[in-house]
Scaffold this active site. Sequence first.
Site, PDB file in Angstrom:
ATOM      1  N   LYS A   1       0.841  -1.198   0.000  1.00 59.64           N
ATOM      2  CA  LYS A   1       0.000   0.000   0.000  1.00 59.64           C
ATOM      3  C   LYS A   1       0.875   1.246   0.000  1.00 59.64           C
ATOM      4  CE  LYS A   1      -3.907  -1.833   2.691  1.00 59.64           C
ATOM      5  NZ  LYS A   1      -4.936  -1.690   1.661  1.00 59.64           N
TER       6      LYS A   1
ATOM      7  N   ARG B   1     -10.310 -11.403   2.002  1.00 59.49           N
ATOM      8  CA  ARG B   1     -11.168 -12.451   1.441  1.00 59.49           C
ATOM      9  C   ARG B   1     -10.482 -13.816   1.499  1.00 59.49           C
ATOM     10  NH1 ARG B   1     -11.670  -9.124  -4.027  1.00 59.49           N
ATOM     11  NH2 ARG B   1     -11.458  -7.493  -2.458  1.00 59.49           N
TER      12      ARG B   1
ATOM     13  N   ASP C   1      -7.699  -3.043  10.655  1.00 59.50           N
ATOM     14  CA  ASP C   1      -8.164  -4.083   9.732  1.00 59.50           C
ATOM     15  C   ASP C   1      -8.650  -5.344  10.450  1.00 59.50           C
ATOM     16  OD1 ASP C   1      -8.770  -4.537   7.099  1.00 59.50           O
ATOM     17  OD2 ASP C   1      -6.809  -5.358   6.563  1.00 59.50           O
TER      18      ASP C   1
HETATM   19  N1  BES Z   1      -8.114  -3.736   4.445  1.00 56.81           N
HETATM   20  C1  BES Z   1      -8.229  -3.353   3.093  1.00 56.81           C
HETATM   21  C2  BES Z   1      -9.495  -2.562   2.795  1.00 56.81           C
HETATM   22  C3  BES Z   1      -9.510  -1.136   3.246  1.00 56.81           C
HETATM   23  C4  BES Z   1      -8.879  -0.154   2.508  1.00 56.81           C
HETATM   24  C5  BES Z   1     -10.225  -0.761   4.358  1.00 56.81           C
HETATM   25  C6  BES Z   1      -8.952   1.174   2.913  1.00 56.81           C
HETATM   26  C7  BES Z   1     -10.302   0.539   4.752  1.00 56.81           C
HETATM   27  C8  BES Z   1      -9.656   1.519   4.021  1.00 56.81           C
HETATM   28  C9  BES Z   1      -8.258  -4.605   2.206  1.00 56.81           C
HETATM   29  O1  BES Z   1      -7.480  -5.641   2.637  1.00 56.81           O
HETATM   30  C10 BES Z   1      -7.730  -4.170   0.880  1.00 56.81           C
HETATM   31  O2  BES Z   1      -6.593  -3.800   0.824  1.00 56.81           O
HETATM   32  N2  BES Z   1      -8.555  -4.216  -0.140  1.00 56.81           N
HETATM   33  C11 BES Z   1      -8.158  -3.819  -1.432  1.00 56.81           C
HETATM   34  C12 BES Z   1      -8.762  -4.796  -2.404  1.00 56.81           C
HETATM   35  C13 BES Z   1      -8.269  -4.617  -3.812  1.00 56.81           C
HETATM   36  C14 BES Z   1      -6.778  -4.948  -3.906  1.00 56.81           C
HETATM   37  C15 BES Z   1      -9.081  -5.510  -4.713  1.00 56.81           C
HETATM   38  C16 BES Z   1      -8.669  -2.403  -1.687  1.00 56.81           C
HETATM   39  O3  BES Z   1      -9.793  -2.092  -1.303  1.00 56.81           O
HETATM   40  O4  BES Z   1      -7.925  -1.619  -2.264  1.00 56.81           O
HETATM   41 ZN    ZN Z   2      -7.168  -5.786   4.653  1.00 58.73          ZN
HETATM   42 MN    MN Z   3      -5.480  -5.445   1.989  1.00 60.73          MN
END
Ligand code: BES
Ligand code: ZN
Ligand code: MN
Length: 488
Positions: free
Chosen positions: A267, A341, A278
């Site tokens: 990220k 997931r 998370d």
């Molecule tokens: N924990 C994150 C989701 C998230 C992102 C929650 C920002 C709160 C704020 C999750 O694990 C994630 O990174 N999801 C990705 C999925 C994508 C790679 C398909 C996302 O949402 O960018």
């Molecule tokens: Zn996550």
């Molecule tokens: Mn993630």
Amino acid sequence: MSYLQRVTNTDRPWSETNARLLVVGIFENQSLTSLGQEIDLHLGGVIKKAASLGDLTGKPGESRTFYDDDHVFLVMGLGPRDQFNSEAIRKAGGSISKVALASKITTLAVECFCACSEKSECQALAEGLVLGSYRFNEHRTGNDDGPDLEAVTVLSGDETGLTKGAVIAAGVCLARDLGNHPGNVATPTRLAKEALRIGGSCDMKVTILDREEIVEQGMGALAGVAQGSDEPPKFIVMDYNGGAADLKPIALVGKGLTFDSGGISIKPSAQMDEMKFDMCGSAIVLGVMQAISVLKPALNVIGVIPSTENLLGAKACKPGDILKAYNGKTIEILNTDAEGRLILADALSYVTANYELDYALDFATLTGAVLIALGHHTTGIMGTDEDLIRRVKESSVNTGEKVWGFPLWDEYCEEVKSKIADVKNLGEGRNSGTIAGGAFLKEFVGNDTPWVHFDIAGSAWGEKEKPYGPKAGATGNIIRLVIDLLGV
Ligand code: BES
Ligand code: ZN
Ligand code: MN
């Protein structure tokens, strides 16, 4: 932990309580509650005088203080009388606690605004009082926040409703605390300890699998995410059997990702600290299970928490890798940041394979996309059973925790099929990302279990301050909804 621990009832008259502060109410049309009128008479009409001068309007959360030789009286605005429902009572409770904390008052007495026709309204009052008193100051040495609010006495309240509200709110405060703790405190091991503590306080069987057992059991998706971190992962199962042996259990599954760096698909650094939140899905499960351990409903409930960090290590899994989940399905990893997931795939297939469930719910900070769609006010939901979705929406109205449904139509479900494995952990590009998360999870629930997925990535933290909400940080939202849905 810092929140109001004691909410009790008394049937004695107000003049006999020894609380530092007595709280009564005024509605927005400037009519006083019954105890408000009594206090106004006692004070020679000064409250009504203030109202007639426009100094006291009855707007929600607005308050004024009055005195006599022995007492301090707080008149709290309750909003319009015809809109004075449980949510308004909960908000009034929250405002009262916040005023008390700001004034460094540690004990108070409050009239039961609902005149106690409805038990659920006393429950809402206690919820508001406890939730509004919540502060997270454990990591600041020598904090100068002032004393905690210690005890509230409700005048002529309903004892059962008050106790229930305080117990539920304590579950919410536990979830807020776990969410607010950083990743080096709220580790998978810490979540497991909380589960054991809750299980030890009542007849609840708690099983914790460690890394080796996770691999042995065939939970290849959780093991795959965990292999990039030295922090020991845990698979936590809490088994509460308060109901008859033939009563089908309800499964509550929560994402316990204690820090999400994104893994190899790392990220951006800005706000990455927020990824300590998370694990808020798992905090919902722990909050509900704690409340259940005290309220002991005649239900069978299974709490399941897959928990790990998502880091980048020499052993971390890579984009392109294929993992095998507990139900035997193979998963192509196209982005290591779609890890929630993956760990839920094992947890959902574990509960559906090992129990004949009434229904299953899962809670997960799953997609940034849900924040784009709904902001912080609302939780995204989707699932396989229209009747269960309808019941979730009803509970949402009862508790004031907003949800909004997304479709899980076949067109979306097709998008998670992989060319070289059974499924892939991404949908199509950037579109419909929240639904892609749900469509992936559906592959691991199967067709026989009614199921609803809660994407709490927006609602778990960052909400604008509510009267009973925290100033910042984890909200503990959705715990109250689940308890309402369970019918505890
Ligand atoms: N924990 C994150 C989701 C998230 C992102 C929650 C920002 C709160 C704020 C999750 O694990 C994630 O990174 N999801 C990705 C999925 C994508 C790679 C398909 C996302 O949402 O960018
Ligand atoms: Zn996550
Ligand atoms: Mn993630």
